[in-house]
Write a protein that holds these residues in place. Structure first.
Motif, PDB file in Angstrom:
ATOM      1  N   LEU A  33     -32.053 -21.067 -41.959  1.00 20.78           N
ATOM      2  CA  LEU A  33     -31.217 -19.905 -42.284  1.00 20.78           C
ATOM      3  C   LEU A  33     -31.596 -19.404 -43.667  1.00 20.78           C
ATOM      4  N   TYR A  34     -31.966 -18.127 -43.759  1.00 19.63           N
ATOM      5  CA  TYR A  34     -32.309 -17.534 -45.056  1.00 19.63           C
ATOM      6  C   TYR A  34     -31.163 -16.626 -45.475  1.00 19.63           C
ATOM      7  N   VAL A  35     -30.356 -17.073 -46.423  1.00 19.28           N
ATOM      8  CA  VAL A  35     -29.125 -16.389 -46.812  1.00 19.28           C
ATOM      9  C   VAL A  35     -29.391 -15.330 -47.878  1.00 19.28           C
ATOM     10  N   GLN A  36     -29.158 -14.080 -47.500  1.00 12.41           N
ATOM     11  CA  GLN A  36     -29.247 -12.958 -48.433  1.00 12.41           C
ATOM     12  C   GLN A  36     -27.850 -12.549 -48.915  1.00 12.41           C
ATOM     13  N   ASP A  37     -26.869 -12.659 -48.022  1.00 11.52           N
ATOM     14  CA  ASP A  37     -25.484 -12.277 -48.332  1.00 11.52           C
ATOM     15  C   ASP A  37     -24.551 -13.455 -48.066  1.00 11.52           C
ATOM     16  N   LEU A  38     -23.743 -13.800 -49.065  1.00 16.31           N
ATOM     17  CA  LEU A  38     -22.778 -14.889 -48.903  1.00 16.31           C
ATOM     18  C   LEU A  38     -21.552 -14.417 -48.136  1.00 16.31           C
ATOM     19  N   TRP A  39     -21.203 -15.159 -47.120  1.00 15.51           N
ATOM     20  CA  TRP A  39     -19.958 -14.928 -46.384  1.00 15.51           C
ATOM     21  C   TRP A  39     -19.055 -16.138 -46.578  1.00 15.51           C
ATOM     22  N   PRO A  40     -17.728 -16.008 -46.617  1.00 16.18           N
ATOM     23  CA  PRO A  40     -16.946 -14.790 -46.359  1.00 16.18           C
ATOM     24  C   PRO A  40     -16.779 -13.877 -47.578  1.00 16.18           C
ATOM     25  N   GLU A  41     -17.346 -14.266 -48.731  1.00 16.23           N
ATOM     26  CA  GLU A  41     -17.160 -13.479 -49.948  1.00 16.23           C
ATOM     27  C   GLU A  41     -17.566 -12.019 -49.762  1.00 16.23           C
ATOM     28  N   ASN A  42     -18.690 -11.798 -49.094  1.00 13.44           N
ATOM     29  CA  ASN A  42     -19.192 -10.442 -48.905  1.00 13.44           C
ATOM     30  C   ASN A  42     -18.227  -9.597 -48.080  1.00 13.44           C
ATOM     31  N   VAL A  43     -17.582 -10.209 -47.106  1.00 14.18           N
ATOM     32  CA  VAL A  43     -16.627  -9.494 -46.265  1.00 14.18           C
ATOM     33  C   VAL A  43     -15.451  -8.996 -47.099  1.00 14.18           C
ATOM     34  N   GLU A  44     -14.949  -9.848 -47.973  1.00 17.07           N
ATOM     35  CA  GLU A  44     -13.814  -9.466 -48.824  1.00 17.07           C
ATOM     36  C   GLU A  44     -14.150  -8.266 -49.696  1.00 17.07           C
ATOM     37  N   ILE A  45     -15.362  -8.262 -50.248  1.00 21.61           N
ATOM     38  CA  ILE A  45     -15.745  -7.193 -51.176  1.00 21.61           C
ATOM     39  C   ILE A  45     -16.007  -5.879 -50.453  1.00 21.61           C
ATOM     40  N   ILE A  46     -16.788  -5.942 -49.391  1.00 17.84           N
ATOM     41  CA  ILE A  46     -17.203  -4.726 -48.711  1.00 17.84           C
ATOM     42  C   ILE A  46     -16.067  -4.097 -47.920  1.00 17.84           C
ATOM     43  N   THR A  47     -15.249  -4.936 -47.249  1.00 16.99           N
ATOM     44  CA  THR A  47     -14.191  -4.399 -46.382  1.00 16.99           C
ATOM     45  C   THR A  47     -12.838  -4.313 -47.067  1.00 16.99           C
ATOM     46  N   GLY A  48     -12.659  -5.098 -48.122  1.00 12.90           N
ATOM     47  CA  GLY A  48     -11.354  -5.129 -48.783  1.00 12.90           C
ATOM     48  C   GLY A  48     -10.357  -6.036 -48.086  1.00 12.90           C
ATOM     49  N   ILE A  49     -10.792  -6.709 -47.026  1.00 16.13           N
ATOM     50  CA  ILE A  49      -9.905  -7.627 -46.312  1.00 16.13           C
ATOM     51  C   ILE A  49      -9.639  -8.860 -47.172  1.00 16.13           C
ATOM     52  N   SER A  50      -8.370  -9.186 -47.348  1.00 14.77           N
ATOM     53  CA  SER A  50      -8.026 -10.359 -48.156  1.00 14.77           C
ATOM     54  C   SER A  50      -7.060 -11.299 -47.436  1.00 14.77           C
ATOM     55  N   ASN A  51      -6.689 -10.945 -46.190  1.00 13.27           N
ATOM     56  CA  ASN A  51      -5.783 -11.785 -45.418  1.00 13.27           C
ATOM     57  C   ASN A  51      -6.351 -13.202 -45.305  1.00 13.27           C
ATOM     58  N   LYS A  52      -5.585 -14.192 -45.731  1.00 16.31           N
ATOM     59  CA  LYS A  52      -6.105 -15.558 -45.806  1.00 16.31           C
ATOM     60  C   LYS A  52      -6.470 -16.124 -44.436  1.00 16.31           C
ATOM     61  N   TYR A  53      -5.783 -15.652 -43.399  1.00 16.97           N
ATOM     62  CA  TYR A  53      -6.086 -16.156 -42.057  1.00 16.97           C
ATOM     63  C   TYR A  53      -7.425 -15.594 -41.549  1.00 16.97           C
ATOM     64  N   ILE A  54      -7.653 -14.305 -41.826  1.00 15.02           N
ATOM     65  CA  ILE A  54      -8.921 -13.693 -41.412  1.00 15.02           C
ATOM     66  C   ILE A  54     -10.085 -14.288 -42.191  1.00 15.02           C
ATOM     67  N   ILE A  55      -9.930 -14.347 -43.522  1.00 13.26           N
ATOM     68  CA  ILE A  55     -10.994 -14.891 -44.360  1.00 13.26           C
ATOM     69  C   ILE A  55     -11.207 -16.376 -44.055  1.00 13.26           C
ATOM     70  N   GLY A  56     -10.111 -17.078 -43.802  1.00 13.08           N
ATOM     71  CA  GLY A  56     -10.220 -18.494 -43.446  1.00 13.08           C
ATOM     72  C   GLY A  56     -10.967 -18.686 -42.139  1.00 13.08           C
ATOM     73  N   GLY A  57     -10.691 -17.817 -41.175  1.00 14.57           N
ATOM     74  CA  GLY A  57     -11.381 -17.888 -39.889  1.00 14.57           C
ATOM     75  C   GLY A  57     -12.869 -17.627 -40.036  1.00 14.57           C
ATOM     76  N   ILE A  58     -13.211 -16.629 -40.865  1.00 12.10           N
ATOM     77  CA  ILE A  58     -14.630 -16.333 -41.115  1.00 12.10           C
ATOM     78  C   ILE A  58     -15.289 -17.516 -41.821  1.00 12.10           C
ATOM     79  N   GLY A  59     -14.538 -18.130 -42.733  1.00 13.19           N
ATOM     80  CA  GLY A  59     -15.047 -19.299 -43.438  1.00 13.19           C
ATOM     81  C   GLY A  59     -15.388 -20.439 -42.489  1.00 13.19           C
ATOM     82  N   LYS A  60     -14.554 -20.650 -41.491  1.00 14.04           N
ATOM     83  CA  LYS A  60     -14.824 -21.701 -40.498  1.00 14.04           C
ATOM     84  C   LYS A  60     -16.070 -21.378 -39.679  1.00 14.04           C
TER      85      LYS A  60
END
Length: 414
Positions: A133-160
């Motif tokens: 895996l060649y990581v260019q963008d860190l997730w879930p951090e990138n999702v929070e910044i680009i989309t503005g989503i901060s819901n802990k359940y959504i971000i937690g799910g992406i983290g898993k």
């Protein structure tokens, strides 16, 4: 024929990403390369001319076999972008069930979305082969910044989901040293994380100063920005700086030459017009990547910026390697890794992300420098590129990983 590399990359030729060149070089080195990708639609958000659900689904480029799985184009809304991400994964799942391809390695080129890694992970587990895996963008951090989503359940799910992917990779490569630490904090052993910086394609090289018809021929200090014009780039800072330049009437005329396309371009042009700044800006349509050095040769310095955020302080944007390979003096509105590289290389001037006043100061400073001083900056820029982002050395290092991850009998690791 050498070992077979299966590349998973949601974006590939004719979309302009570094993975195009990496795959081309692997073919030159004797590997067989097959790319599973989507129907090209980045960054405009619609299918490229000549491509579609029933058109050019298979193609050969520079000896690379390309297989395009169906996906919904990105469009210009969050809903369409989400469908774009989801459709690639769903198509990838179906492809994985029926494919008869037999590869020796899987290499996943991960720019957002991280979800694109799933078909690669599934294939590697199914075939019991190494997965990179060649990581260019860190997730879930990138999702929070680009989309503005901060819901802990959504971000937690992406983290898993991210943890699921990391746990099934043989090695994880990163484009910056800071990413190594972040991935390690998610419980991934440092033993499988490697810093493997991006390199610039061979056509990025210093060219003799020359005029370009798209750039007005006058005594202005020409600054070029070349690449995707998106929200993450933070280009809204330029009209603010341009307003200060116009107000203070600095001695030398400054012109920002913005080359490219993207979701934010229309809004940026509108801001420039609303504030009567057209005389300081020159918008140039998206160009083939191999043409960009010609535009750089017609300019005095190259600009890059990132929005102020801890994640982007860890990021090294791909255009930095392109600028340095072309021997360009660099103006940056950035922090962290990018700031460190520019200061360490003495290749240009840097201001803190989002700081209009400081960016105004460094632009004023560099535009007043003598030609010899600018030339020296450019030489330092190229020298640093040759030393730290050398293409041949990086690819040879990757060859060694490929070899090490097969045991002495040539059996695939699990």
């Amino acid at each position: 024929m050498g070992k077979h590399i299966l590349v998973i990359a949601q974006y590939f030729y004719p979309e302009q990403f570094r993975i195009n060149d990496i795959c081309t070089e692997w073919v030159k080195r004797g590997y067989k390369v097959t790319v599973i990708t989507g129907i090209p639609n980045y960054p405009q958000g619609k299918y490229f001319d000549g491509y579609g659900i029933f058109k050019k689904r298979k193609e050969v480029f520079n000896g690379i076999e390309i297989i395009r799985i169906p996906l919904i184009p990105r469009g210009n809304s969050s809903i369409m972008l989400a469908l774009n991400y989801l459709s690639f994964v769903m198509s990838g799942f179906v492809w994985n069930v029926f494919t008869k391809i037999k590869a020796d390695y899987v290499f996943i080129f991960e720019v957002s979305p991280m979800t694109q890694a799933l078909p690669g992970v599934w294939y590697a587990r199914k075939r019991r082969i190494p997965c990179y895996l060649y990581v260019q963008d860190l997730w879930p951090e990138n999702v929070e910044i680009i989309t503005g989503i901060s819901n802990k359940y959504i971000i937690g799910g992406i983290g898993k989901l991210v943890d699921y992917i990391y746990a099934r990779c043989t090695r994880i490569f990163t484009t910056s040293k800071s990413f190594v630490e972040s991935i390690n904090k998610r419980g991934v052993s440092n033993e499988i994380i490697e810093y493997w910086p991006q390199y610039a394609e061979d056509f990025y090289r210093p060219l003799k100063k020359a005029r370009k018809k798209e750039i007005p021929s006058d005594d202005a200090f020409n600054i070029i920005f070349a690449g995707n014009i998106g929200n993450a780039q933070g280009l809204d800072i330029l009209p603010k700086v341009a307003t200060m330049i116009k107000k203070n009437q600095i001695k030398r005329k400054i012109r920002f030459n913005v080359v490219g396309d993207g979701r934010y371009k229309k809004a940026l042009i509108e801001i420039v017009k609303t504030n009567n700044l057209e005389d300081l800006f020159n918008f140039i349509p998206k160009q083939p990547a191999h043409k960009i050095p010609e535009f750089m040769a017609a300019c005095d310095a190259a600009f890059l910026c990132l929005i102020k955020n801890p994640l982007f302080a860890m990021t090294i944007p791909a255009k930095l390697q392109s600028y340095m390979a072309c021997g360009m003096p660099i103006i940056a509105s950035a922090e962290g890794e990018t700031n460190k590289i520019i200061n360490e290389s003495k290749a240009g001037v840097v201001s803190p992300s989002g700081n209009v006043e400081e960016l105004y100061k460094v632009i004023t400073e560099i535009s007043s420098k003598k030609d010899e001083e600018l030339k020296m900056m450019g030489q330092e820029s190229r020298s640093y590129s040759d030393k730290h982002f050398n293409k041949e050395k990086l690819l040879t290092r990757m060859d060694e990983f490929f070899t090490d991850d097969l045991d002495l009998e040539g059996k695939k690791i699990v």
